[in-house]
Design an enzyme around this catalytic site. Structure first.
Site, PDB file in Angstrom:
ATOM      1  N   CYS A 136      -6.381   0.124   0.150  1.00 41.57           N
ATOM      2  CA  CYS A 136      -6.549   0.836   1.422  1.00 41.57           C
ATOM      3  C   CYS A 136      -6.547  -0.174   2.579  1.00 41.57           C
ATOM      4  CB  CYS A 136      -7.851   1.637   1.428  1.00 41.57           C
ATOM      5  SG  CYS A 136      -8.110   2.450   3.027  1.00 41.57           S
ATOM      6  N   THR A 271       2.714  12.106   1.818  1.00 39.82           N
ATOM      7  CA  THR A 271       2.916  12.634   3.167  1.00 39.82           C
ATOM      8  C   THR A 271       3.700  13.943   3.173  1.00 39.82           C
ATOM      9  OG1 THR A 271       2.847  10.359   3.939  1.00 39.82           O
ATOM     10  CG2 THR A 271       3.784  11.959   5.460  1.00 39.82           C
TER      11      THR A 271
END
Ligand code: SIN
Length: 308
Positions: A136, A271
């Site tokens: 991340c 996405t």
């Protein structure tokens, strides 16, 4: 049993984890499945990877947390989540009802943090695998384990001691050589790697002379990153023996085929879920249709078959 070209066999596996088809949904783009279960039958998915869970609840980063960019989006969400106690009590029971494999994504601040989380998850019924978020770019410790082969090897080895099910490490593209990190995962006994997480990027508001995101930088995802992801999946699949799960801008059935040819055993859609909530069922249909048109009996026959 192999399918006929009229009924192609979409089954695949990530090591010991058998999947009805290669199309999973990526962590952070499907929450814990509750909202999406209202839209379609989740059992048609190859699997669900749940939003990253940490030991303690996290509020995430200051807004704005997302913005659109050319061909993609930037996010700097910052791993907001209710913490492992609430996840296990409230979200996991619903996820178990999905009827497809559930992969729980976890992130620790330390090796022992990952190990404690993995041990908690390992005690639960209905978890098919864990995915370690070592990639991340939006939290201070987010890349600590995913940028050094020795650190990822150590955390994977320790987590493996706790887990009766496959351990997948989700890798960052924000490294000099992703294959070295993947080899660290393999040496630590990891069952698979998934890649890529987002590419660090930023957006600027020229009138305000300020960054668009509250966190200043974020991670780029969506179709803009697909060529980067394909190259990294291809290189990685030739460098390790463990399976590779491809992630990066997948929107269509032929995108899936490209990742399989590059060496991925399965893929995750991220996405795309924000662009079209029905993307995953559509992609599965398109993959089946591609196999029928091309006379492909089994999607497994595509894995790593790129002529390069
Ligand atoms: C986030 O919550 O910041 C996104 C998750 C990730 O990049 O791993």
């Amino acid at each position: 049993m192999t399918g006929t070209t009229l009924s192609p066999d979409l089954r695949t596996s990530i090591g010991a984890l058998d999947l009805a088809n290669p199309v999973l949904v990526a962590s952070g783009t499907f929450a814990y499945g509750r909202e999406m279960a209202r839209l379609y039958d989740l059992s048609i998915l190859g699997g669900i990877v749940s939003k990253t869970i940490t030991e303690l609840p996290r509020a995430g980063n200051p807004p704005p947390r997302v913005c659109e960019t050319a061909g993609g989006m930037l996010n700097a969400i910052g791993l907001p989540n209710p913490g492992v106690d609430v996840f296990l009590r409230e979200a996991l029971p619903e996820l178990r009802q999905a009827g497809c494999p559930v992969i729980v994504n976890i992130a620790g601040e330390t090796t022992e943090g990952y190990v404690r989380l993995a041990a908690r998850v390992a005690r639960e019924e209905g978890v098919a695998a864990v995915e370690l978020n070592v990639s991340c770019p939006n939290v201070s410790y987010g890349l600590d384990f995913g940028t050094a082969p020795s650190r990822v090897e150590q955390v994977v080895r320790r987590v493996k001691e706790e887990c009766p099910f496959p351990v997948i490490a989700k890798l960052s593209p924000n490294v000099t050589d992703v294959t070295e990190i993947a080899r660290g995962v393999e040496q630590g006994g990891g069952d698979a790697v998934s890649l890529i997480n987002t590419i660090r990027g930023m957006a600027i508001d020229p009138r305000k002379r300020k960054p668009v995101l509250g966190n200043v930088t974020g991670g780029l995802s969506g179709p803009a990153v697909k060529p980067v992801a394909l190259a990294m999946v291809w290189k990685t699949s030739r460098s390790v023996r463990i399976p590779v799960v491809g992630i990066g801008g997948i929107m269509t059935g032929t995108d899936v085929v490209e990742f399989l040819l590059a060496g991925a055993s399965a893929i995750q859609i991220g996405t795309g879920n924000f662009v079209d909530p029905w993307v995953a069922p559509r992609v599965i249909s398109e993959l089946r249709e591609f196999c029928i048109q091309e006379g492909i009996g089994s999607v497994r026959s595509l894995i790593g078959e790129l002529k390069a």
